[in-house]
Design an enzyme around this catalytic site. Structure first.
Site, short mmCIF file in Angstrom:
data_model
loop_
_atom_site.label_atom_id
_atom_site.label_comp_id
_atom_site.label_asym_id
_atom_site.label_seq_id
_atom_site.Cartn_x
_atom_site.Cartn_y
_atom_site.Cartn_z
N GLU A 1 -65.06 -9.63 -25.11
CA GLU A 1 -65.98 -10.46 -24.33
C GLU A 1 -67.07 -9.64 -23.62
O GLU A 1 -67.12 -9.60 -22.39
CB GLU A 1 -65.18 -11.23 -23.27
CG GLU A 1 -64.07 -12.09 -23.84
CD GLU A 1 -63.19 -12.71 -22.77
OE1 GLU A 1 -63.06 -12.13 -21.67
OE2 GLU A 1 -62.64 -13.78 -23.03
N PRO A 2 -67.94 -8.99 -24.36
CA PRO A 2 -69.01 -8.25 -23.68
C PRO A 2 -70.07 -9.20 -23.09
O PRO A 2 -70.44 -10.18 -23.73
CB PRO A 2 -69.62 -7.40 -24.80
CG PRO A 2 -69.36 -8.19 -26.05
CD PRO A 2 -68.06 -8.92 -25.83
N GLY A 3 -70.52 -8.91 -21.90
CA GLY A 3 -71.61 -9.69 -21.29
C GLY A 3 -72.79 -8.77 -21.05
O GLY A 3 -73.82 -8.82 -21.72
N ARG A 4 -72.59 -7.82 -20.10
CA ARG A 4 -73.64 -6.87 -19.74
C ARG A 4 -74.16 -6.11 -20.97
O ARG A 4 -75.36 -5.87 -21.09
CB ARG A 4 -73.05 -5.88 -18.72
CG ARG A 4 -74.06 -4.99 -18.04
CD ARG A 4 -73.34 -3.89 -17.23
NE ARG A 4 -72.18 -4.39 -16.52
CZ ARG A 4 -72.17 -4.73 -15.24
NH1 ARG A 4 -73.24 -4.60 -14.51
NH2 ARG A 4 -71.07 -5.18 -14.68
N TYR B 1 -72.57 -3.59 -4.87
CA TYR B 1 -71.77 -2.56 -5.56
C TYR B 1 -72.33 -1.16 -5.40
O TYR B 1 -71.89 -0.24 -6.10
CB TYR B 1 -71.69 -2.85 -7.07
CG TYR B 1 -71.52 -4.32 -7.42
CD1 TYR B 1 -70.35 -5.00 -7.11
CD2 TYR B 1 -72.54 -5.02 -8.06
CE1 TYR B 1 -70.20 -6.34 -7.42
CE2 TYR B 1 -72.40 -6.36 -8.37
CZ TYR B 1 -71.22 -7.02 -8.04
OH TYR B 1 -71.08 -8.34 -8.34
N CYS C 1 -84.67 -9.94 5.26
CA CYS C 1 -84.54 -9.48 6.64
C CYS C 1 -83.27 -8.67 6.86
O CYS C 1 -82.44 -9.01 7.72
CB CYS C 1 -84.57 -10.69 7.56
SG CYS C 1 -86.03 -11.69 7.26
N GLU C 2 -83.06 -7.65 6.04
CA GLU C 2 -81.89 -6.78 6.21
C GLU C 2 -82.28 -5.38 5.79
O GLU C 2 -82.95 -5.21 4.77
CB GLU C 2 -80.75 -7.23 5.28
CG GLU C 2 -80.34 -8.64 5.51
CD GLU C 2 -78.99 -8.98 4.91
OE1 GLU C 2 -78.22 -8.06 4.59
OE2 GLU C 2 -78.72 -10.18 4.78
N TYR D 1 -76.40 -10.18 -14.78
CA TYR D 1 -76.00 -10.35 -13.37
C TYR D 1 -77.18 -10.17 -12.41
O TYR D 1 -77.02 -9.62 -11.32
CB TYR D 1 -74.84 -9.41 -13.01
CG TYR D 1 -73.67 -9.56 -13.93
CD1 TYR D 1 -72.88 -10.71 -13.88
CD2 TYR D 1 -73.35 -8.59 -14.87
CE1 TYR D 1 -71.82 -10.88 -14.76
CE2 TYR D 1 -72.29 -8.75 -15.74
CZ TYR D 1 -71.52 -9.89 -15.68
OH TYR D 1 -70.47 -10.06 -16.54
N1 LLP Z 1 -64.51 -11.41 -19.47
C1 LLP Z 1 -64.10 -11.78 -18.25
C2 LLP Z 1 -62.86 -12.52 -18.12
C3 LLP Z 1 -64.86 -11.45 -17.13
O1 LLP Z 1 -64.43 -11.81 -15.93
C4 LLP Z 1 -66.07 -10.73 -17.29
C5 LLP Z 1 -66.88 -10.37 -16.12
C6 LLP Z 1 -66.48 -10.40 -18.58
C7 LLP Z 1 -65.67 -10.73 -19.66
C8 LLP Z 1 -67.77 -9.67 -18.86
O2 LLP Z 1 -67.88 -8.44 -18.24
P1 LLP Z 1 -69.13 -7.49 -18.63
O3 LLP Z 1 -68.99 -7.14 -20.08
O4 LLP Z 1 -70.38 -8.29 -18.44
O5 LLP Z 1 -69.04 -6.35 -17.71
N2 LLP Z 1 -71.41 -9.19 -10.91
C9 LLP Z 1 -70.86 -7.94 -11.39
C10 LLP Z 1 -70.07 -8.10 -12.65
C11 LLP Z 1 -68.94 -9.10 -12.51
C12 LLP Z 1 -68.23 -9.32 -13.80
C13 LLP Z 1 -67.30 -10.47 -13.74
N3 LLP Z 1 -66.55 -10.69 -14.93
C14 LLP Z 1 -72.01 -6.95 -11.59
O6 LLP Z 1 -73.16 -7.31 -11.36
O7 LLP Z 1 -71.77 -5.80 -11.95
#
Ligand code: LLP
Length: 447
Positions: free
Chosen positions: A306-309, A348, A375-376, A405
């Site tokens: 499950e890649p997102g980033r 982070y 304002c921070e 994100y």
């Molecule tokens: N699968 C699950 C169950 C997840 O909870 C997440 C991310 C992903 C896959 C995808 O993760 P990635 O490949 O995108 O790293 N807001 C934070 C990241 C929070 C990620 C939450 N879950 C940031 O900006 O770094």
């Protein structure tokens, strides 16, 4: 007199070349300090769409999605929609053959609105509301990943016959990432524990699902965290999860057929940041799964990742306009956005770079802090970066690696409207999400 003042070209070299990390591969420098992004001049994009604005390179998103499919043709690759839940982006990844990880009724609604195949959708979340569960059941989402005994009961009562589910497991692996985005170790809120002394452990969860006639347990899921660059941690997770699958077969007499190893693959935001080794990951997972399965005579499960980033992060940039420059003990470059469009430094401690675009400067570079309009004093976008010393109000700054994100974490802090998302391909730009207006902001406040 400093050396840089004597030899101005010494401080200039950063303007003359584009550092490779962070930008999509097609990004290049044009004449007069112009930045060409997905074939379009960034200053032209800023003039047309205003600032701040997010720009996304469509071809780069598609290329990264395709690279995952090529690296692991035997696996299901599910885009983690939380990274960038925009209709066009979901269409692109669907066309590239990806599945989708969602975690709310809202994300399911976006997926549904573009006809994302329901069978290819997973629903996650440590606590799903009745609306989330009903949205998933209503659209016929392929798999729901269960995260508590309460949820097993709740879904069991709501589901029709045959709803496929996975159990989220805490593999007890510290992936060495920031504590706020680390999810694989004991002592955080996600998943069922593997420890026999934990009251709500995996064994109880398996028994609870098997006792629900409407649910079909098909597999296990784990997610180590986010911005993880250590491939060996994933290898360890794969090995451990096969051991758990074999243990479940032994204790409960069921052979689960799916293994979802989550996402979290790191991307480089700045030169020198570690890059995720996708080819090494694919190779090591294959070997680890093959070995663990054959030594336990366990059939190879269908793998999901499950890649997102890693799909959208480096495909996006944010463009800001400088509103003010304040020179004192430090030089502050204040822009027209900030922690409302990028809270990641505040959340982070994330580090970014920025580059002057649309104007060529011969001025020596100096260390500066790019700050936002909120304002921070913690509203910092990029600290300690080097920018041309003659930077001034009206200049444009581009920040790379803002595809993941950023839009999805944006807020209306200080009642500031959220920026638009613009897709760019072969030099042609298209508005994907429009800028939030004052009317939008007032519409929910009923007075
Ligand atoms: N699968 C699950 C169950 C997840 O909870 C997440 C991310 C992903 C896959 C995808 O993760 P990635 O490949 O995108 O790293 N807001 C934070 C990241 C929070 C990620 C939450 N879950 C940031 O900006 O770094």
């Amino acid at each position: 007199m400093t050396l840089a003042e004597l030899l101005p070209s010494l401080g200039c070299e950063a303007s003359d070349r584009l550092e490779r990390a962070g930008w999509p591969p097609g990004t290049r420098l044009g004449a007069d300090g112009e930045l060409i992004f997905a074939g379009a001049a960034v200053s032209g994009l800023a003039a047309r769409f205003g600032t701040p604005a997010y720009f996304l390179d469509e071809a780069d998103v598609r290329r990264r999605a395709a690279a995952y499919r090529r690296a692991l043709p035997e696996a299901e690759v599910a885009f983690a929609g939380k990274a960038m839940c925009v209709r066009s982006v979901l269409r692109w990844v669907a066309e590239e053959g990806l599945s989708l990880d969602t975690c709310s009724a809202g994300e399911i609604a976006v997926a549904r609105s573009v006809g994302f195949p329901a069978e290819r959708i997973l629903l996650h979340g440590n606590v799903k509301t009745p609306e989330d569960l009903k949205a998933a059941l209503g659209y016929g989402v392929g798999r729901i990943v269960l995260d508590s005994l309460d949820e097993i009961e709740q879904l069991g009562a709501l589901a029709r016959e045959g709803q496929r589910v996975l159990l989220r497991v805490t593999p007890d692996i510290d992936a060495g990432t920031h504590a706020k985005i680390s999810t694989g170790a004991e002592g955080q809120k996600f998943g069922f524990s593997l420890r026999p002394d934990a009251a709500d452990n995996v064994d109880r969860a398996v028994a609870a699902v098997l006792a629900q006639p409407s649910l079909v347990l098909t597999g296990l899921h784990c997610h180590l965290g986010s911005q993880v660059s250590r491939v060996d941690k994933y290898e360890l997770a794969a090995r451990r999860m096969v051991q758990v699958l074999a243990g479940i077969r032994e204790k409960h007499g069921v052979t689960l057929t799916q293994l979802d190893l989550g996402g979290g693959h790191a991307v480089a935001y700045r030169p020198g940041d570690p890059e995720f080794d996708l080819a090494g990951y694919a190779r090591r997972l294959r070997v680890a799964l093959g070995y663990e399965c054959s030594s336990r005579a366990f059939p190879m499960p269908r793998l999901t990742i499950e890649p997102g980033r890693a799909i959208v992060g480096q495909a996006g940039i944010t463009v800001y306009r400088v509103g003010a420059v304040k020179r004192g003990s430090r030089t502050f470059v204040a822009v027209d956005g900030g922690m409302s469009d990028n809270p990641r430094p505040a959340l982070y401690g994330a580090k970014y770079t920025a580059r002057l675009v649309g104007r060529y400067s011969r001025a020596p570079h100096q260390e500066m802090v790019v700050v936002g309009r909120h304002c921070e004093s913690g509203d910092v976008l990029a600290d300690g970066i080097r920018l041309p010393g003659d930077i001034k109000a009206g200049d444009l700054l581009a920040v790379p690696c803002t595809g993941a994100y950023h839009h999805s974490l944006a807020s209306n802090y200080n009642v500031v409207g959220r920026p638009p998302v613009v897709g760019v391909r072969d030099g042609v730009a298209r508005l994907l999400v429009r800028r939030e207006t004052e009317d939008d902001l007032l519409a929910r406040d009923l007075g």
